[in-house]
Structures are given as C-alpha cells and as structure tokens.
Design a protein around this motif. Structure first.
Motif, short mmCIF file in Angstrom:
data_model
loop_
_atom_site.label_atom_id
_atom_site.label_comp_id
_atom_site.label_asym_id
_atom_site.label_seq_id
_atom_site.Cartn_x
_atom_site.Cartn_y
_atom_site.Cartn_z
N ILE A 144 30.97 -15.40 -9.02
CA ILE A 144 31.65 -15.54 -10.31
C ILE A 144 33.11 -15.96 -10.09
O ILE A 144 33.61 -16.86 -10.76
N VAL A 145 33.77 -15.31 -9.11
CA VAL A 145 35.17 -15.63 -8.82
C VAL A 145 35.30 -17.12 -8.46
O VAL A 145 36.17 -17.83 -8.97
N ALA A 146 34.39 -17.61 -7.61
CA ALA A 146 34.43 -19.02 -7.20
C ALA A 146 34.19 -19.94 -8.40
O ALA A 146 34.92 -20.92 -8.60
N VAL A 191 34.58 -19.35 -11.70
CA VAL A 191 35.65 -19.32 -12.69
C VAL A 191 36.88 -20.06 -12.15
O VAL A 191 37.50 -20.87 -12.84
N HIS A 226 37.08 -22.54 -10.01
CA HIS A 226 36.91 -24.00 -9.99
C HIS A 226 36.76 -24.59 -11.40
O HIS A 226 37.07 -25.76 -11.63
N LEU A 248 43.04 -19.81 -17.89
CA LEU A 248 41.99 -18.97 -17.30
C LEU A 248 42.15 -17.53 -17.81
O LEU A 248 41.20 -16.90 -18.26
N GLU A 266 39.19 -16.08 -19.98
CA GLU A 266 38.27 -15.22 -19.22
C GLU A 266 38.61 -13.73 -19.30
O GLU A 266 37.74 -12.88 -19.10
N CYS A 267 39.92 -13.44 -19.56
CA CYS A 267 40.31 -12.03 -19.53
C CYS A 267 41.01 -11.61 -20.82
O CYS A 267 41.55 -10.49 -20.90
N SER A 268 41.02 -12.51 -21.81
CA SER A 268 41.72 -12.29 -23.09
C SER A 268 43.14 -11.77 -22.85
O SER A 268 43.59 -10.85 -23.53
N PHE A 277 44.22 -16.46 -5.41
CA PHE A 277 43.58 -16.00 -6.66
C PHE A 277 42.82 -14.69 -6.41
O PHE A 277 42.78 -13.82 -7.26
N ILE A 311 42.55 -10.95 -8.38
CA ILE A 311 41.34 -10.16 -8.65
C ILE A 311 41.55 -8.72 -8.15
O ILE A 311 41.21 -7.75 -8.81
N MET A 344 43.73 -6.87 -10.58
CA MET A 344 42.95 -6.49 -11.77
C MET A 344 42.04 -5.31 -11.43
O MET A 344 41.87 -4.39 -12.22
#
Lengths: 94, 94
Positions: free
Chosen positions: B20-22, B24, B26, B46, B50-52, B80, B84, B87
């Motif tokens: 998912i990380v890869a 999102v 790209h 992003l 993706e994270c509001s 990046f 993560i 977060m």
C-alpha cells in the motif's frame, strides 16, 4: 443448493497500512523491557516471522547501523518506518 | 430466502502494508517529471486525499525539511517511510 461466489474487493487505505506497521512494531518491540524500540534480536525475529527474511549476524549489523539514526543502539518506530520505505522501494522495483 | 451474514476476518500482513505504501507513494510521485520523488505539492495532495490531513504552507515546509534527509528538495520513498513511522508513532499513542 448451488454455491454462490462472493468476490469482496477490499481496498486498503494508507491509514490501515500505518495501523499494521504500528501493530507489528509493538508486537516485537514489547518483548524486552524497552517497550518502544527494537533491539537487533527483536528486529531479526520480526523480519523472519513477518517478511520470511532470514538475516545473518553481519547483515543484521549493517541493517541496524543503517536504520539507527540517533545511534542509541535500538530502532524506534520512526526509524522502523524507513525500513518500510526501503521495502516499498524494493516492491516498486519488483 | 433468509439473509446470511458472512463475517470475513481479514488479517493484513506487513507485506500488504508495504505494498500500500508503495502504491500510494507512486500514485502521487508520478504526477511531475520526477517520477520517484514527491515534491511539496504532491505530498500535500497525498496527505489531504489519503489521510484527510490539510497542512498549511508553513507546516508543509517544516515537514519537508524534517523528511528530506539528503536535502535534494524532494521526498523519496525511503524518506516517505519515515513519515509512515511518524504516523505509526501517533497511532500508537492514540
């Protein structure tokens, strides 16, 4: 009665990925008295169990050195995030 | 015909989180000609989508500075990963 096939399309969000990273990190970091960091042995166990990656002592030493930004001998969750980034980089190239 | 409830317990692996990380990363890094890094605008988009998370110019400037380890003005996928990790740290404390 005929079988019915249910195809569930599960879209996973970045937030669910963050949650998995936190859960897996704390599953292994919590093994010793330092609950918020991974020592070399804990990281080795994590890689073997979660990513089926077996790393020898030499490779673990290199990895710890690469990740341990603040040089405290352990890997905190932000430093662990960089490992996730390295894995994602490999994922992108595969 | 009675409705039948199917409770699917989906266990997500660390490898699915890495994927998912890869994906999102790209999805947003690919917007400009530099396909393998996020510039400030791409990272802002992003975070919002993706994270509001809506970040002002000042906060974005701080975040870019914190993440941009090699000081090239952009965020690569390993840098990046550290976001993560941040977060996930917040996730652990919530």
């Amino acid at each position: 009665m005929g079988t019915r096939h249910i195809r569930a399309v599960i879209t996973m969000s970045l937030e669910s990925a963050v949650q998995i990273v936190a859960e897996v990190f704390h599953k292994y970091a919590g093994e010793d008295e330092k609950k918020n960091t991974l020592n070399c042995e804990e990281l080795k166990k994590l890689l073997e169990a979660e990513c089926s990656k077996k790393c020898g002592a030499g490779k673990m030493k290199c990895l710890m050195k690469r990740l341990d930004e603040n040089k405290d001998g352990e890997i905190d969750i932000v430093e662990f995030g960089a490992l996730i980034g390295m894995m994602a980089k490999k994922e992108s190239c595969s």
